[in-house]
Enzyme design. Structure first.
Site, PDB file in Angstrom:
ATOM      1  N   CYS A   1      -3.566  -2.839  -5.600  1.00 15.61           N
ATOM      2  CA  CYS A   1      -2.891  -3.753  -4.667  1.00 15.61           C
ATOM      3  C   CYS A   1      -2.911  -3.230  -3.238  1.00 15.61           C
ATOM      4  O   CYS A   1      -2.720  -3.997  -2.303  1.00 15.61           O
ATOM      5  CB  CYS A   1      -1.460  -3.991  -5.127  1.00 15.61           C
ATOM      6  SG  CYS A   1      -0.408  -2.520  -5.076  1.00 15.61           S
TER       7      CYS A   1
ATOM      8  N   ARG B   1      -4.408 -12.534  -1.220  1.00 15.12           N
ATOM      9  CA  ARG B   1      -2.960 -12.696  -0.999  1.00 15.12           C
ATOM     10  C   ARG B   1      -2.737 -13.941  -0.149  1.00 15.12           C
ATOM     11  O   ARG B   1      -1.853 -14.747  -0.410  1.00 15.12           O
ATOM     12  CB  ARG B   1      -2.381 -11.460  -0.279  1.00 15.12           C
ATOM     13  CG  ARG B   1      -2.377 -10.169  -1.087  1.00 15.12           C
ATOM     14  CD  ARG B   1      -1.405 -10.236  -2.250  1.00 15.12           C
ATOM     15  NE  ARG B   1      -0.055 -10.531  -1.835  1.00 15.12           N
ATOM     16  CZ  ARG B   1       0.842  -9.634  -1.411  1.00 15.12           C
ATOM     17  NH1 ARG B   1       0.522  -8.360  -1.378  1.00 15.12           N
ATOM     18  NH2 ARG B   1       2.069  -9.980  -1.060  1.00 15.12           N
TER      19      ARG B   1
ATOM     20  N   ASP C   1      -2.317   1.973  -9.118  1.00 16.57           N
ATOM     21  CA  ASP C   1      -1.387   1.779  -7.996  1.00 16.57           C
ATOM     22  C   ASP C   1      -0.863   3.164  -7.603  1.00 16.57           C
ATOM     23  O   ASP C   1      -1.062   4.152  -8.327  1.00 16.57           O
ATOM     24  CB  ASP C   1      -0.237   0.839  -8.408  1.00 16.57           C
ATOM     25  CG  ASP C   1       0.676   0.456  -7.236  1.00 16.57           C
ATOM     26  OD1 ASP C   1       0.285   0.659  -6.075  1.00 16.57           O
ATOM     27  OD2 ASP C   1       1.789  -0.045  -7.500  1.00 16.57           O
TER      28      ASP C   1
ATOM     29  N   HIS D   1       6.360  -7.663  -8.523  1.00 20.84           N
ATOM     30  CA  HIS D   1       5.593  -8.045  -7.319  1.00 20.84           C
ATOM     31  C   HIS D   1       4.688  -9.231  -7.681  1.00 20.84           C
ATOM     32  O   HIS D   1       3.460  -9.110  -7.739  1.00 20.84           O
ATOM     33  CB  HIS D   1       4.766  -6.852  -6.854  1.00 20.84           C
ATOM     34  CG  HIS D   1       4.216  -6.985  -5.457  1.00 20.84           C
ATOM     35  ND1 HIS D   1       4.518  -8.033  -4.607  1.00 20.84           N
ATOM     36  CD2 HIS D   1       3.349  -6.183  -4.756  1.00 20.84           C
ATOM     37  CE1 HIS D   1       3.885  -7.875  -3.455  1.00 20.84           C
ATOM     38  NE2 HIS D   1       3.169  -6.767  -3.525  1.00 20.84           N
TER      39      HIS D   1
ATOM     40  N   ARG E   1      11.337  -9.384   0.847  1.00 20.73           N
ATOM     41  CA  ARG E   1      10.932  -8.108   0.216  1.00 20.73           C
ATOM     42  C   ARG E   1      12.150  -7.202   0.259  1.00 20.73           C
ATOM     43  O   ARG E   1      12.678  -6.902   1.337  1.00 20.73           O
ATOM     44  CB  ARG E   1       9.765  -7.465   0.966  1.00 20.73           C
ATOM     45  CG  ARG E   1       9.552  -6.011   0.542  1.00 20.73           C
ATOM     46  CD  ARG E   1       8.271  -5.411   1.047  1.00 20.73           C
ATOM     47  NE  ARG E   1       7.134  -5.949   0.321  1.00 20.73           N
ATOM     48  CZ  ARG E   1       5.909  -5.426   0.348  1.00 20.73           C
ATOM     49  NH1 ARG E   1       5.672  -4.350   1.073  1.00 20.73           N
ATOM     50  NH2 ARG E   1       4.923  -5.962  -0.342  1.00 20.73           N
TER      51      ARG E   1
ATOM     52  N   GLN F   1       1.479 -10.507  -5.584  1.00 26.17           N
ATOM     53  CA  GLN F   1       0.313  -9.647  -5.709  1.00 26.17           C
ATOM     54  C   GLN F   1      -0.527 -10.041  -6.928  1.00 26.17           C
ATOM     55  O   GLN F   1      -1.759 -10.119  -6.855  1.00 26.17           O
ATOM     56  CB  GLN F   1       0.761  -8.187  -5.850  1.00 26.17           C
ATOM     57  CG  GLN F   1      -0.396  -7.220  -5.984  1.00 26.17           C
ATOM     58  CD  GLN F   1      -1.228  -7.149  -4.714  1.00 26.17           C
ATOM     59  OE1 GLN F   1      -0.690  -6.952  -3.647  1.00 26.17           O
ATOM     60  NE2 GLN F   1      -2.540  -7.318  -4.826  1.00 26.17           N
TER      61      GLN F   1
HETATM   62  N1   CP Z   1       0.053  -4.927  -1.672  1.00 26.05           N
HETATM   63  C1   CP Z   1       1.088  -5.096  -0.812  1.00 26.05           C
HETATM   64  O1   CP Z   1       2.077  -5.773  -1.106  1.00 26.05           O
HETATM   65  O2   CP Z   1       0.909  -4.501   0.386  1.00 26.05           O
HETATM   66  P1   CP Z   1       1.975  -4.356   1.572  1.00 26.05           P
HETATM   67  O3   CP Z   1       3.018  -3.373   1.120  1.00 26.05           O
HETATM   68  O4   CP Z   1       1.163  -3.867   2.725  1.00 26.05           O
HETATM   69  O5   CP Z   1       2.607  -5.696   1.831  1.00 26.05           O
HETATM   70  N1  NVA Z   2       4.274  -0.017  -6.312  1.00 24.99           N
HETATM   71  C1  NVA Z   2       4.165  -0.079  -4.874  1.00 24.99           C
HETATM   72  C2  NVA Z   2       3.487  -1.333  -4.455  1.00 24.99           C
HETATM   73  C3  NVA Z   2       3.275  -1.483  -2.976  1.00 24.99           C
HETATM   74  C4  NVA Z   2       2.667  -2.781  -2.577  1.00 24.99           C
HETATM   75  C5  NVA Z   2       5.542   0.047  -4.237  1.00 24.99           C
HETATM   76  O1  NVA Z   2       6.482  -0.599  -4.720  1.00 24.99           O
HETATM   77  O2  NVA Z   2       5.679   0.792  -3.281  1.00 24.99           O
END
Ligand code: CP
Ligand code: NVA
Length: 308
Positions: free
Chosen positions: A266, A294, A225, A134, A107, A137
């Site tokens: 998400c 997930r 989101d 992502h 990540r 997700q």
């Molecule tokens: N939806 C998601 O990726 O959550 P986290 O940021 O908690 O991993």
């Molecule tokens: N759009 C959000 C998703 C988090 C899982 C971010 O990137 O922070």
């Protein structure tokens, strides 16, 4: 070996195979304690590195639990604590980690970092979120939709809010799996033109509708989101809230979608900003199924990456 970097760069038949396998694996272990091993142990003796340069709850825990259920081991690494956060190159990090572990989940911020990790690693790399996409997700989200409502092909998905990384991966899925995708939000926060072109090039219907009420007409799913993503500056918060306020998903808006329309997010959510608690906790919300899935979807992704 396969990298899982994005949905639009993964063949539709591979996506379908992973979605079906993930759901089958979920059903096969229904009712068992979370820590119980799967009957199959495809990751026995495999070591997986989970690297986080941004915070995470779901991605971190679901990958960790999923690997263990399949018999493997994990190590969770924070980018800041690695030499990566102190000037060692991505390429060198990738080459070193490949000598120790069988798979890397990353990540990060810039997409370029992920691309470089994949280029230099000799083990599979999975995208656990970048500023731009992502994909894990959306594998879970499509699985969740299909679990509740059957095949997603031909259905209408409406995204309300910021055309961000999660929106982008939904658009990629629309192109690969053939469903309609409507974006409703302010023009300043439209999804990237490159993704808009990609959905259309792959033969799916993509529309922008500024009026959220019109946008959700006939929707099978409404998705929201956060209005401020992890890579967005805190100083942009007020501007973003001002732009997005009219796109909140609330009961009044959901009333214009199909009566059986699902609500998805998400998570993490900001209750009463992008969505009200009444919708999040309402009968059409499947947000916690998405979170659970997930785990199951990623187990299929891990198997596909390792050819197991
Ligand atoms: N939806 C998601 O990726 O959550 P986290 O940021 O908690 O991993
Ligand atoms: N759009 C959000 C998703 C988090 C899982 C971010 O990137 O922070």
């Amino acid at each position: 070996m396969n990298h899982f970097l994005d949905i639009h760069t993964t063949a539709p038949e591979d996506l379908r195979q992973m979605l079906d396998q993930g759901l089958a694996m979920k059903r096969a272990r229904a009712g068992r304690p979370k820590g119980a091993p799967d009957d199959d142990q495809p990751l026995k003796d495999r070591m997986v590195a989970l690297i986080f340069e941004k915070p995470s709850t779901r991605t971190r825990v679901s990958f960790d639990v999923g690997v263990r259920q399949m018999g493997g081991q994990t190590m969770v690494l924070s980018g800041k604590e690695m030499q990566l956060g102190h000037g060692e190159t991505i390429a060198d990090t990738a080459r070193v980690l490949s000598r120790y572990v069988d798979l890397i989940m990353l990540r990060t911020f810039e997409e370029q970092t992920l691309q470089e990790m994949a280029e230099y690693a000799t083990v599979p790399v999975i995208n656990g979120l970048t500023n731009r996409t992502h994909p894990c997700q959306i594998m879970a989200d499509v699985m969740t939709f299909e679990e509740h409502r059957g095949p997603i092909t031909g259905r209408k998905v409406v995204w309300a809010g910021d055309g961000n990384n999660v929106c982008a991966s939904w658009m990629h899925a629309a192109g690969q799996l053939g469903f309609d995708f409507t974006f409703t939000g302010p023009s300043q926060l439209d999804p990237e033109p490159e993704w808009q072109g990609l959905v259309r090039d792959r033969g799916a219907r993509f529309a922008i509708e500024r009026d959220p009420v019109k946008a959700v007409e006939g929707a099978d799913v409404v998705v929201a989101d956060t209005w401020v993503s992890m890579h967005d500056s805190q100083s942009s918060k007020e501007r973003r809230h001002n732009l997005l306020r009219g796109y909140q998903v609330n009961e009044a808006l959901m009333a214009h979608a199909k009566p059986e329309a699902l609500f998805m997010h998400c998570l993490p959510a900001h209750r009463e900003d992008e969505v009200t608690s009444a919708v999040m906790d309402g009968p059409n919300s499947v947000i916690f199924d998405e979170a659970e899935n997930r785990l199951h979807a990623q187990k299929a992704v891990l198997r596909w990456c390792l050819g197991l």
